[in-house]
Design a protein around this motif. Structure first.
Motif, mmCIF file in Angstrom:
data_model
loop_
_atom_site.group_PDB
_atom_site.id
_atom_site.type_symbol
_atom_site.label_atom_id
_atom_site.label_comp_id
_atom_site.label_asym_id
_atom_site.label_seq_id
_atom_site.Cartn_x
_atom_site.Cartn_y
_atom_site.Cartn_z
ATOM 1 N N ARG A 25 0.840 -1.124 0.107
ATOM 2 C CA ARG A 25 -0.023 0.150 0.015
ATOM 3 C C ARG A 25 0.888 1.197 -0.003
ATOM 4 O O ARG A 25 0.583 2.243 -0.386
ATOM 5 C CB ARG A 25 -1.214 0.140 1.163
ATOM 6 N N TYR A 26 2.085 1.297 0.389
ATOM 7 C CA TYR A 26 2.817 2.298 0.752
ATOM 8 C C TYR A 26 4.076 2.155 0.087
ATOM 9 O O TYR A 26 5.362 1.905 0.624
ATOM 10 C CB TYR A 26 3.273 2.738 2.079
ATOM 11 N N PRO A 27 4.345 2.183 -1.406
ATOM 12 C CA PRO A 27 5.408 1.747 -2.109
ATOM 13 C C PRO A 27 6.377 2.958 -2.245
ATOM 14 O O PRO A 27 5.958 3.991 -2.069
ATOM 15 C CB PRO A 27 4.801 1.465 -3.484
ATOM 16 N N GLU A 28 7.652 2.585 -2.635
ATOM 17 C CA GLU A 28 8.706 3.625 -2.659
ATOM 18 C C GLU A 28 9.662 3.368 -3.798
ATOM 19 O O GLU A 28 9.911 2.140 -3.835
ATOM 20 C CB GLU A 28 9.388 3.856 -1.264
ATOM 21 N N LEU A 29 9.763 4.387 -4.274
ATOM 22 C CA LEU A 29 10.887 4.065 -5.633
ATOM 23 C C LEU A 29 12.254 3.915 -5.195
ATOM 24 O O LEU A 29 12.898 4.102 -4.111
ATOM 25 C CB LEU A 29 10.719 5.513 -6.636
ATOM 26 N N SER A 30 13.036 3.399 -6.151
ATOM 27 C CA SER A 30 14.468 3.152 -5.973
ATOM 28 C C SER A 30 15.380 4.612 -5.383
ATOM 29 O O SER A 30 14.998 5.513 -5.802
ATOM 30 C CB SER A 30 15.204 3.097 -7.244
ATOM 31 N N PHE A 31 15.978 3.974 -4.103
ATOM 32 C CA PHE A 31 16.960 5.114 -3.451
ATOM 33 C C PHE A 31 15.976 6.092 -2.585
ATOM 34 O O PHE A 31 16.461 6.926 -2.134
ATOM 35 C CB PHE A 31 17.820 5.593 -4.288
ATOM 36 N N GLN A 32 14.398 5.748 -2.603
ATOM 37 C CA GLN A 32 13.671 6.526 -1.739
ATOM 38 C C GLN A 32 13.008 5.732 -0.663
ATOM 39 O O GLN A 32 11.986 5.814 -0.195
ATOM 40 C CB GLN A 32 12.848 7.065 -2.332
ATOM 41 N N GLU A 33 13.357 4.432 -0.518
ATOM 42 C CA GLU A 33 12.769 3.273 0.458
ATOM 43 C C GLU A 33 12.846 3.557 1.918
ATOM 44 O O GLU A 33 13.040 2.689 2.652
ATOM 45 C CB GLU A 33 13.366 2.049 0.093
ATOM 46 N N SER A 34 12.935 4.829 2.300
ATOM 47 C CA SER A 34 13.203 5.094 3.948
ATOM 48 C C SER A 34 12.202 4.589 4.655
ATOM 49 O O SER A 34 12.390 4.061 5.774
ATOM 50 C CB SER A 34 13.312 6.643 4.111
ATOM 51 N N GLU A 35 10.855 4.774 4.316
ATOM 52 C CA GLU A 35 9.899 4.198 5.254
ATOM 53 C C GLU A 35 9.853 2.600 5.270
ATOM 54 O O GLU A 35 9.754 1.870 6.228
ATOM 55 C CB GLU A 35 8.362 4.623 4.792
ATOM 56 N N THR A 36 10.112 1.950 3.966
ATOM 57 C CA THR A 36 10.150 0.596 3.873
ATOM 58 C C THR A 36 11.252 0.266 4.904
ATOM 59 O O THR A 36 11.087 -0.725 5.608
ATOM 60 C CB THR A 36 10.301 0.212 2.601
ATOM 61 N N ALA A 37 12.467 0.654 4.698
ATOM 62 C CA ALA A 37 13.600 0.279 5.446
ATOM 63 C C ALA A 37 13.100 0.563 6.933
ATOM 64 O O ALA A 37 13.882 -0.480 7.663
ATOM 65 C CB ALA A 37 15.015 1.236 5.087
ATOM 66 N N ALA A 38 12.620 1.584 7.506
ATOM 67 C CA ALA A 38 12.231 1.928 8.901
ATOM 68 C C ALA A 38 11.504 0.537 9.485
ATOM 69 O O ALA A 38 11.167 0.091 10.466
ATOM 70 C CB ALA A 38 11.505 3.093 9.025
ATOM 71 N N LYS A 39 10.336 0.173 8.512
ATOM 72 C CA LYS A 39 9.664 -1.032 8.930
ATOM 73 C C LYS A 39 10.384 -2.335 8.971
ATOM 74 O O LYS A 39 9.965 -3.354 10.179
ATOM 75 C CB LYS A 39 8.368 -1.122 7.793
ATOM 76 N N VAL A 40 11.504 -2.517 8.255
ATOM 77 C CA VAL A 40 12.102 -3.621 8.112
ATOM 78 C C VAL A 40 12.940 -3.841 9.603
ATOM 79 O O VAL A 40 13.022 -4.636 10.373
ATOM 80 C CB VAL A 40 13.048 -3.526 6.881
ATOM 81 N N ALA A 41 13.537 -2.146 9.879
ATOM 82 C CA ALA A 41 14.342 -2.131 10.868
ATOM 83 C C ALA A 41 13.531 -2.473 12.091
ATOM 84 O O ALA A 41 14.034 -3.103 13.045
ATOM 85 C CB ALA A 41 15.117 -0.852 11.141
ATOM 86 N N GLU A 42 12.482 -2.302 12.155
ATOM 87 C CA GLU A 42 11.424 -2.424 13.523
ATOM 88 C C GLU A 42 11.133 -3.951 13.643
ATOM 89 O O GLU A 42 11.233 -4.288 14.756
ATOM 90 C CB GLU A 42 10.049 -1.723 13.102
#
Length: 394
Positions: A25-42
């Protein structure tokens, strides 16, 4: 079919499916994956796994240490989405206009996290390294992670990609070349603009561009052996704004795909010669930029055999298939130039008529989420088998 030794329970599967839907639902383009990375880190933090962020963009490197010394086996997932407007109609479809997980990287990220959950419940020698990678879609993330040490100390690396034209519950793998190299060409043709009704007073770059597009096809049909696959595609051609004006320049971009390193090496000279000589014949000047991106993806034979063994454990012999070569590219190939490893397909299509499913990069792409527990079991099984085999060889 034997049950896999590493398997998510129903509650875990449901939780990971929900996690994947949030990423979708909240995709991010290449080199913009800050939210995705934060969810992974969590999620990594919740599992007690130590990690480093900001590796090669928004990439994450995490290590799961074993109970005794041993080798390091790396498992990789990509995180970025594509600049595509989603048309799937799913209840969790992209909430971001013009951006979509049309290649299933949301599932890849989820699968690797789920595999990590399985591995934290096991005892094994050595270390499992998790690579959550940025920017696969623009063929830049793997290089960036390697430059920042993501492969330091790694003995082998494994990765997967979902395939919607392969039924969920099936695995496809092959030895040797599996996916094509990827290079980019950018061509600018300059002529002399003028009135469309007085072409003799101009030098028309559009006519020249048309000839260049056609001539480039002879690079494959007449200069490369028919037993050595290659593709040249011009994907964009921009020239002019008005119907009655001959423009000053035409700009085109294209992609070059090959299936052998020696053919990839030959292509720049072939392209340069054809374009420059055709342009000269049409009185235009040509600027040609040939941009090397990623090499042919070549699986290491022994590592492919290890993936097959894991697949038989997870999906049984009936679920294992020989992967058909494709000219699609993947920057996992860059890792395979550094360390031994294997990349494989995991079915993400419907159980029936999967060959008719919408393919990767389609705006109506829809992933069968049954691939998530299968993928998690596959990655965990591969890591466990390899760690014990390398540590205690026969």
């Amino acid at each position: 079919m034997s049950k896999p030794s590493l398997q998510l329970n129903e509650k875990q599967v449901a939780e990971w499916i929900e996690f994947r839907r949030d990423l979708h639902r909240y995709p991010e383009l290449s080199f913009q994956e800050s939210e995705t990375a934060a969810k992974v880190a969590e999620r990594l933090s919740e599992m007690g796994i130590r990690y480093e962020t900001g590796v090669g963009g928004h990439g994450i490197v995490a290590d799961i240490p074993g109970t005794e010394p041993g080798p390091t086996i790396a498992l990789r997932a990509d995180m970025d989405a594509l600049p595509i407007q989603e048309e799937s109609g799913l209840p969790f479809a992209s909430a971001r206009p013009g951006v979509m997980h049309a290649c299933g990287h949301d599932a890849h990220t989820t699968i690797l996290l789920a595999a990590a959950q399985l591995l934290t419940q096991q005892s094994f020698p050595g270390t499992v390294r998790l690579l959550f990678q940025s920017a696969e879609e623009i063929n830049a993330g793997a290089k960036a992670m390697i430059e920042e040490g993501a492969l330091s100390g790694v003995s082998e690396i494994y990765g997967l990609h979902n395939l919607p034209t392969l039924s969920a519950g099936k695995i496809a793998v092959c030895s040797g070349a599996m996916m094509g190299s990827v290079d980019r060409i950018e061509i600018t043709l300059e002529g002399r603009g003028g009135h469309g009704a007085i072409p003799d007073q101009s030098i028309d770059p559009i006519v020249c561009a048309s000839a260049v597009v056609m001539a480039l096809q002879t690079a494959v049909s007449r200069e490369i052996s028919p037993f050595q696959p290659a593709v040249i595609t011009i994907g964009s051609l921009q020239a002019g704004d008005a119907n009655n004006v001959i423009p000053h320049r035409a700009v085109m971009t294209g992609t070059i795909r090959t299936f052998r390193p020696d053919v990839q090496r030959r292509m720049p000279d072939i392209i340069q010669r054809i374009v420059s000589r055709v342009a000269d014949g049409y009185r235009c000047s040509a600027d040609i930029q040939y941009i090397h991106q990623v090499p042919v993806l070549e699986n290491h034979d022994e590592c492919a055999t290890h993936v097959e063994a894991a697949a038989k454990q997870v999906v049984g012999s009936d679920g294992l298939q020989q992967a058909e070569p494709t000219m699609a590219g993947e920057d996992f190939s860059v890792y395979l130039k550094q360390v031994p490893g294997c990349f494989f397909w995991i079915g993400s299509g419907p159980k029936e008529n999967a060959d008719q499913a919408f393919g990767l990069h389609h705006p109506r792409f829809d992933l069968n989420e049954e691939c998530i527990p299968v993928g998690a079991s596959m990655l965990a099984e591969i890591a466990m088998q390899r760690l014990f085999a390398i540590t205690t060889p026969e």
